[in-house]
Scaffold this active site. Sequence first.
Site, short mmCIF file in Angstrom:
data_model
loop_
_atom_site.label_atom_id
_atom_site.label_comp_id
_atom_site.label_asym_id
_atom_site.label_seq_id
_atom_site.Cartn_x
_atom_site.Cartn_y
_atom_site.Cartn_z
N HIS A 98 0.88 -1.16 0.31
CA HIS A 98 0.07 -0.11 0.15
C HIS A 98 0.84 1.37 0.11
O HIS A 98 0.36 2.39 0.47
CB HIS A 98 -0.95 0.14 1.00
CG HIS A 98 -2.44 -0.47 0.73
ND1 HIS A 98 -3.47 0.47 0.64
CD2 HIS A 98 -2.76 -1.55 0.18
CE1 HIS A 98 -4.22 -0.21 0.34
NE2 HIS A 98 -4.11 -1.31 0.00
N ASP A 161 -7.87 3.12 9.18
CA ASP A 161 -9.31 3.22 8.64
C ASP A 161 -9.34 1.83 7.92
O ASP A 161 -10.65 1.23 7.88
CB ASP A 161 -9.47 4.22 7.76
CG ASP A 161 -9.86 5.48 8.64
OD1 ASP A 161 -9.80 5.35 9.78
OD2 ASP A 161 -9.97 6.54 7.88
N GLU A 275 -13.07 11.57 13.60
CA GLU A 275 -12.64 11.94 12.47
C GLU A 275 -13.34 12.95 11.65
O GLU A 275 -14.24 13.43 12.50
CB GLU A 275 -12.39 10.70 11.72
CG GLU A 275 -11.34 9.70 11.86
CD GLU A 275 -10.89 8.96 10.79
OE1 GLU A 275 -11.48 9.11 9.47
OE2 GLU A 275 -10.00 7.75 10.84
#
Length: 418
Positions: A98, A161, A275
């Site tokens: 990632h 997340d 958030e």
Amino acid sequence: MTSSFLLLTFAICKLIIAVGLNVGPSELLRIGAIDVDGHFTVHPSDLASVSSDFGMLKSPEEPLAVLHPSSAEDVARLVRTAYGSATAFPVSARGHGHSINGQAAAGRNGVVVEMNHGVTGTPKPLVRPDEMYVDVWGGELWVDVLKKTLEHGLAPKSWTDYLYLTVGGTLSNAGISGQAFHHGPQISNVLELDVVTVGKGEVMRCSEEENTRLFHGVLGGLGQFGIITRARISLEPAPQRVRWIRVLYSSFKVFTEDQEYLISMHGQLKFDYVEGFVIVDEGLVNNWRSSFFSPRNPVKISSVSSNGSVLYCLEITKNYHDSDSEIVDQEVEILMKKLNFIPTSVFTTDLQYVDFLDRVHKAELKLRSKNLWEVPHPWLNLFVPKSRISDFDKGVFKGILGNKTSGPILIYPMNKDK
């Protein structure tokens, strides 16, 4: 406020490193000079799978080979060989790939260590409920760590997340999500590491008490000081359910003031996750993070925004157990009374704790079904000081971006002391 990615598989049978054989990487790999308990592969599909990353912003470059290690010593042997070779070659540790700009790749003359999906023999998560920690292999996915710890009614304290990332990958960066204001990022919840050092390839244990400089250098060190092969993660009792709430703001000033107020709270009466995100396109349901909102009842910016252009969404949660449903109602009501959101914009749902943590994966599956996941992902993370966040809103959210993006724009505060 601090916003605050020829078919050949060969097994190695000769250990020649110890006698100091100095050869180039192509010859070294061809003759199989590195003795490992895992295995190397040069299968085209394996090389192709590690030649790109989540960002997909750079042209793929296939490495010479891929190492699937079964232990920290396998990784160390490769690094030592690279260090002692007459022709040095790159070694890159890859978790779930990632990175955004090709950091997980090793280039044409390098070797990629595929930390994820280890062969039989890779250490499995070991939970110690009495000590409130779990020991995990650096290539373990966080979602699998969660599943294992939940068997004991426990869970890590701080998350990202998206859970389909490796432990070593996020700890090499930071690991930030909505719990970071309270628990700090994931790197603040690590008790101990095993690390293969860059250069000499030594397997070293480090913590706050042992090899402290290495410990703090590796955590958040972007892989420049060593490859994390084991991490000891702090745990806490896991809740059963989550009250998930989203509310909208048209004023950036009010939005950030409420966020800052929420992260300043202490004690039990506080939200567990804070958030937020910015909405600059026309409708919420078109944003991939907005599956929370029902397509049957779409919310248009023009219906709740005074300027018809930008909205801000505060995202908060309260953890609880099934037996505490009435208590959580009362606590949420008390907390919400202190906030200044648009009164008609409250969206609430209750779900299992694991379903909340794994929420982004569900959006990923939808995008994959539409062939919209394996695409370029330009991405930028910034820490913006509280003193300049209002300027950032004016210059970027209300300026540069206009209404030209429907990608996720996350914004939330962190306490600097965390």
